[in-house]
Write an enzyme that holds these catalytic residues in place. Structure first.
Site, mmCIF file in Angstrom:
data_model
loop_
_atom_site.group_PDB
_atom_site.id
_atom_site.type_symbol
_atom_site.label_atom_id
_atom_site.label_comp_id
_atom_site.label_asym_id
_atom_site.label_seq_id
_atom_site.Cartn_x
_atom_site.Cartn_y
_atom_site.Cartn_z
ATOM 1 N N HIS A 64 -62.163 5.611 -120.261
ATOM 2 C CA HIS A 64 -61.280 4.974 -119.277
ATOM 3 C C HIS A 64 -61.343 5.721 -117.938
ATOM 4 O O HIS A 64 -61.365 5.107 -116.864
ATOM 5 C CB HIS A 64 -59.850 4.961 -119.834
ATOM 6 C CG HIS A 64 -58.850 4.380 -118.883
ATOM 7 N ND1 HIS A 64 -57.618 4.951 -118.662
ATOM 8 C CD2 HIS A 64 -58.897 3.281 -118.082
ATOM 9 C CE1 HIS A 64 -56.951 4.237 -117.766
ATOM 10 N NE2 HIS A 64 -57.701 3.226 -117.397
ATOM 11 N N GLU A 67 -64.427 4.782 -116.120
ATOM 12 C CA GLU A 67 -64.249 3.456 -115.499
ATOM 13 C C GLU A 67 -63.570 3.596 -114.123
ATOM 14 O O GLU A 67 -63.965 2.962 -113.148
ATOM 15 C CB GLU A 67 -63.419 2.576 -116.440
ATOM 16 C CG GLU A 67 -62.984 1.245 -115.849
ATOM 17 C CD GLU A 67 -61.483 1.013 -115.958
ATOM 18 O OE1 GLU A 67 -60.819 0.909 -114.910
ATOM 19 O OE2 GLU A 67 -60.975 0.928 -117.099
ATOM 20 N N HIS A 68 -62.562 4.491 -114.037
ATOM 21 C CA HIS A 68 -61.887 4.744 -112.754
ATOM 22 C C HIS A 68 -62.857 5.355 -111.737
ATOM 23 O O HIS A 68 -62.837 5.017 -110.562
ATOM 24 C CB HIS A 68 -60.729 5.734 -112.949
ATOM 25 C CG HIS A 68 -59.433 5.086 -113.317
ATOM 26 N ND1 HIS A 68 -58.314 5.192 -112.532
ATOM 27 C CD2 HIS A 68 -59.070 4.333 -114.387
ATOM 28 C CE1 HIS A 68 -57.311 4.528 -113.107
ATOM 29 N NE2 HIS A 68 -57.751 4.004 -114.237
ATOM 30 N N GLU A 138 -58.476 11.498 -109.241
ATOM 31 C CA GLU A 138 -58.385 10.287 -110.074
ATOM 32 C C GLU A 138 -57.783 10.575 -111.441
ATOM 33 O O GLU A 138 -57.263 9.675 -112.085
ATOM 34 C CB GLU A 138 -59.769 9.630 -110.195
ATOM 35 C CG GLU A 138 -59.716 8.134 -110.483
ATOM 36 C CD GLU A 138 -58.912 7.298 -109.479
ATOM 37 O OE1 GLU A 138 -58.432 6.215 -109.863
ATOM 38 O OE2 GLU A 138 -58.750 7.733 -108.313
ATOM 39 N N GLU A 145 -51.072 5.786 -114.294
ATOM 40 C CA GLU A 145 -51.200 4.527 -115.048
ATOM 41 C C GLU A 145 -50.555 4.668 -116.423
ATOM 42 O O GLU A 145 -49.846 3.784 -116.899
ATOM 43 C CB GLU A 145 -52.685 4.177 -115.189
ATOM 44 C CG GLU A 145 -52.935 2.847 -115.872
ATOM 45 C CD GLU A 145 -54.411 2.477 -115.950
ATOM 46 O OE1 GLU A 145 -54.702 1.451 -116.575
ATOM 47 O OE2 GLU A 145 -55.264 3.203 -115.408
#
Length: 969
Positions: A64, A67-68, A138, A145
């Site tokens: 994940h 992906e960011h 990030e 999130e």
């Protein structure tokens, strides 16, 4: 695998005019090309066969996190966030998601700049740059999130089910990642997270595991050349597909035959009955789960839900396949329980197993399968066109799973009747195989375990087959039976000839009782229609009591219609009845063939409305819980709610409605319903595959039923009773601030809505505001989220309240309090000012052209078109030619005019500027909230303490609605 074009017959819908071609590049990347001459937007989606199941042990969330990181920059385009900036400035959007076995990256953009956008996109899979600086920033975004999800019951219960599975299976993992898993723990072990990220990318991302969909208005040959040029440099390390064999839940590890009691965040009770089953993807042509989900989840007479509803034990039921891979799957039955149902859990589970027993005894019925298959076939062949971005994501995900001929259809068409396969899955829905998850606040203090990632309190006990047999025996003896044949399946799918080429809705008829707007389908050529009837009832909004009663009225109507209208829903004819500020509205959308029958039934139910005491108490209980759960909304949603409450005249708070609700009874609604219906004006909109005379007949029938006849139940409105929608007019040069504690003391998130009110609907001002929002959107996201890392939710968007236009920043954060975020928004606007002055003439023209392209984007389907025109009708603006008129205004706009607009309305300290700052403080920032209260108010600032006192003291904009209305036809 052969390289180049592969002529595979790809099954596509009958009405689909697009062209498709499958190619395989020399690096083994499989690609589907889609040519759509009618599209305004182009799109692409890359599906990579690597997901969170591939996370290394001890670094949860790495897939994940990658992906960011991938979208930040590439060797060819090293400027950070330049990809997102390019996409946004050319009318597009971009995003990605990580699933268990795949990660999907996608974007759309205006068609004239697709080639460069595609080149930028391709570089992330060729040579991405993952700078150390961006890596650290990030991680905070991933953590933010995760913070957003911590108090979400859906996330919590999903992780609890994963937690109670085999530790050695990747299903067990925590897939999102957070600060702890991506920074604290790796550092403690001496692991460099950036090196792990690079290693993961190098090791796992390979062209032969990727599937790409490219959607463009060019010819297939041109798209093929483009794709071959841009994507063949992606490295192919010939990685074998990642496979994760074995079942995550087994009886020998005590994960089956369990009853788990869990404490949710929100009010309400839920039962989730889950069985591990053979994945139906292995039998997608036979559709075993679709067949069983259709029957177990049916809501018609004789169904499980019908019985539970009649007993007053349930308010909702879903049945079907849940989480699945090619190796394992779960079949879920999820039941929303009433308070009475919460006390009858054993009976409910007993009834569910009785229904499964009925299916065993009935055998697999060919007529039911054939009917379901027919509905699915019609649904596939007459499906609405959706936006290219959604379409490419659906297909690229399918490409990893299905053979090429089924890339478009996936498992939507169960055509092969195979009772043995359905029977096999049915046999797996047994007491020996079951997992029961039972959620309720009533279990607070009665649990002994805590799930580690989300902190969900739970307890677990074994449930034997004999226990479930005993529950079946003691369950009430209800008449469970299979559904009846579906009379709503459309037979007539012919397209009617529109007698006239009508570009905009026309006012077809007007009386003292109603107005009918009509728009025949001249664009989509589908056998579908859209009907909206808005009942404007002055008695529905007089007080908090009447608002709540109108809401109960609408919900009871839906409740009464359910077992009949459910068949229509299954057959592709949807309806809704919802409470509005001025009464209620009825919506029907779907195949036109049987629509009139459903409408007449709904009208009949409204006219003959009676309050059934047993259903009243269930619906009242449900509405009370809905209001109580308001405090568990995300803080940014609470801030947006307060903003609306401050701005919109005549709106009431949820607290007032919750206060009156418990005291309302059957008699109150019995008296209120005829009173509400005693005076009304009907605003109607009918569109689609319906002829003018048919539309008039429909409305005439509704008028006759309500207003005509020997004992009419309804009178027309007096001129003074037409309802308006008015909005507070903030004072120029003033800043308004409303601060509030977050409603959920456990929530660490704070939120800010920074709203700048500009003007009342006007084409020239509209386009200036829209152009500012377009140009500022990506810089705001980059500065406030990517650089300053204020919070995962960071949005700059336009706002339109009944024709009053403005712009708003919406930011949710755990790291900083709302007052600090507010100051950062102002700092951004100061910084942005110089960017506006530095913009070259070419950049300005490029942004104007991007906005023009966005405005001229065609509606994709009847529902989208109808919603656009219905908004004009309900706002009262009636500017059906809005898009064309605004494009004309845009073409004349100069850069100097945009700068002047910014300087007058948006610039910090501008004399005409009107700002409203709504601040919701989470528990991390309560000290800031309390200190704010004692601070002196800044000049030109008004602190709002009481919303209603403030609203009463303010001037209002005039209302478009209820006025004469300007219609250009």
């Amino acid at each position: 695998m052969a390289v180049g074009r592969e002529d595979v017959e790809i099954l596509k819908p009958r009405i689909d005019k697009r062209e498709y071609r499958r190619i395989v590049l020399r690096n083994s990347l499989q690609v589907l090309l889609i040519s759509d001459l009618d599209t305004d937007k182009c799109a692409a989606s890359m599906n990579v066969g690597v997901g969170s199941f591939c996370d290394p042990d001890g670094i949860e969330g790495l897939a994940h996190f990658l992906e960011h990181m991938l979208f930040y920059a590439s060797e060819k385009y090293p400027l950070e966030d330049s990809y997102s900036k390019y996409i946004t400035e050319h009318g597009g959007s971009t995003n990605a998601f990580t699933a268990s076995e795949m990660t999907n990256y996608y974007f759309d953009v205006n068609s004239d700049c697709f080639e460069e956008a595609l080149d930028r996109f391709a570089q992330f899979f060729i040579k991405p740059l993952m700078s150390a600086d961006a890596t650290m920033r990030e991680i905070k975004a991933v953590d933010s999130e995760n913070q957003k999800n911590l108090l979400s019951d859906a996330w919590r219960m999903n992780q609890l089910q994963k937690h109670l599975s085999l530790e050695s299976h990747p299903y067990h993992k925590f897939s999102t990642g957070n600060w702890d898993t991506l920074d604290v723990r790796p550092k403690a072990k001496g692991v460099d997270i950036r090196q792990e990220l690079l290693k993961f990318y190098e090791d796992k991302y390979s062209a032969n595991l990727m599937h790409l969909v490219v959607y463009s208005k060019e010819s297939l040959d041109k798209i093929q050349c483009l794709v071959e040029d841009k994507f063949q440099e992606i490295r192919n390390s010939d990685r074998s597909r990642f496979q994760f064999p074995g079942q995550p839940c087994t009886s020998e590890h005590l994960q089956l035959q369990i009853l788990v009691r869990a404490v949710p965040i929100k009010q309400g009770h839920k039962l989730r009955i889950v069985w591990p089953i053979t994945p139906s993807i292995l039998h997608y042509k036979e559709g075993p789960c679709r067949y069983l989900g259709h029957l177990i989840g049916h809501e018609g007479e004789g169904s499980l839900f019908y019985v539970l509803k009649k007993l007053g034990w349930a308010t909702g039921l879903f049945a079907g396949e849940g989480v699945w891979t090619s190796e394992f799957s779960f079949f879920n039955v999820v039941i929303d329980l009433t308070d009475a149902g919460q006390d009858r859990m054993q009976d409910i589970v007993g009834l569910l197993f009785k229904y499964i027993q009925l299916l065993q005894q009935s055998g697999v019925c060919k007529w039911i399968f054939d009917e379901l298959s027919a509905v699915c076939e019609t649904g596939f062949h007459y499906q609405d066109k959706i936006s290219p971005i959604d379409y490419v994501v659906n297909i690229s995900s399918n490409m990893q799973i299905y053979p090429p001929k089924d890339w478009l259809v996936g498992s939507l068409l169960p055509l092969d009747f195979n009772p043995a396969i359905i029977q096999k899955i049915l046999n797996e829905l047994s007491p020996e195989n079951v997992r029961i998850f039972w959620e309720s606040k009533k279990f607070e203090g009665l649990t002994d375990k805590v799930e580690p990632w989300y902190g969900t309190a739970y307890s677990i006990e074994k449930v034997s087959s004999s226990t479930i047999q005993a529950w079946m025996s003691s369950a009430p003896n209800e008449n469970l039976h299979l559904p009846a044949p579906n009379v709503f399946i459309p037979k007539d799918l012919s397209i009617k000839n529109a007698q006239e080429e009508v570009k905009f809705p026309v006012l077809l008829r007007k009386s003292s009782y109603s107005k009918l707007w009509y728009k025949p389908d001249t664009v989509f050529s589908t056998p579908k229609a859209y009907v909206k009837i808005d009942f404007n009832c002055p008695h529905a909004g007089n007080s908090p009591e009447t608002e709540v009663l109108a809401d109960l009225f609408a919900q009871l109507l839906v409740d009464y219609l359910n077992e009949y209208a459910y068949y229509a829903r299954v057959a592709g004819l949807l309806y809704g009845i919802s409470h509005t500020d001025s009464g209620f509205e009825v919506t029907l959308v779907g195949y036109n063939h049987k629509l009139k029958i459903l409408l007449e039934t709904i009208i009949d139910k409204i006219v003959k409305f009676e309050v059934k005491p047993d259903r009243f108490s269930v619906i009242k209980e449900m509405v009370i819980k809905d209001y109580q759960n308001f405090k568990f909304q995300q803080p940014y949603q609470q801030a947006m709610y307060y903003c609306s409450l401050i701005l919109k005249d005549q709106t009431r708070s949820w607290v007032e409605r919750l206060d009156v609700l418990p005291h309302l009874n059957v008699e109150d609604l019995t008296k209120f319903a005829p009173m509400m219906l005693s005076q009304a004006f009907l605003e109607c909109y009918i569109a689609g595959n319906i002829e003018r005379e048919e539309a008039e007949t429909m409305v005439q029938h509704v008028e006759d039923v309500f207003f005509k006849g020997p004992n009419p139940i309804c009178r027309p409105l007096f001129p003074s009773q037409f309802l308006t929608n008015r909005v507070v007019k903030l004072e120029r040069g003033m800043n308004y601030c409303y601060s509030k504690e977050g409603l959920n003391p456990s929530d660490e998130n704070s939120a800010l809505v920074h709203y700048i009110q500009v003007h009342q609907d006007d084409f020239i001002l509209n386009v200036k505001l829209q152009l500012f929002a377009l140009v500022a959107k990506q810089p705001a996201f980059h500065e406030l989220r990517s650089v300053e890392q204020l919070g995962y939710i960071t949005v700059l968007m336009q706002r339109n309240d009944s024709g009053i236009c403005g712009v708003q920043f919406i930011i949710q954060s755990t790291v900083k309090g709302p007052a600090h975020i507010d100051s950062r928004v102002e700092a951004f606007l100061k910084m942005f000012e110089s960017k506006l002055y530095e913009m070259t003439n070419d950049e300005f023209k490029s942004n104007v052209n991007a906005l023009i392209d966005m405005k001229l984007e065609k509606h994709k389907n009847l529902r989208e078109e109808s919603r656009f025109y219905w908004r004009e009708i309900t706002d009262g603006t009636l500017k059906f030619d809005r898009r064309e008129a605004e494009v004309a205004a845009l073409k004349k706009l100069t850069q100097q005019e945009l700068i002047e607009f910014f300087n007058e309305n948006v610039k910090v300290g501008a004399t005409r500027k009107k700002t409203l700052s709504v601040q919701v403080h989470g528990n991390q920032h309560l000290a800031e909230y309390h200190s704010q209260k004692s601070e002196a108010v800044k000049p030109n600032t008004i602190q709002i303490d009481d919303i209603f006192s403030f609203r009463r003291s303010q001037p209002l904009y005039g209302s478009f609605r209820g006025g004469i209305g300007h219609v250009k036809l």
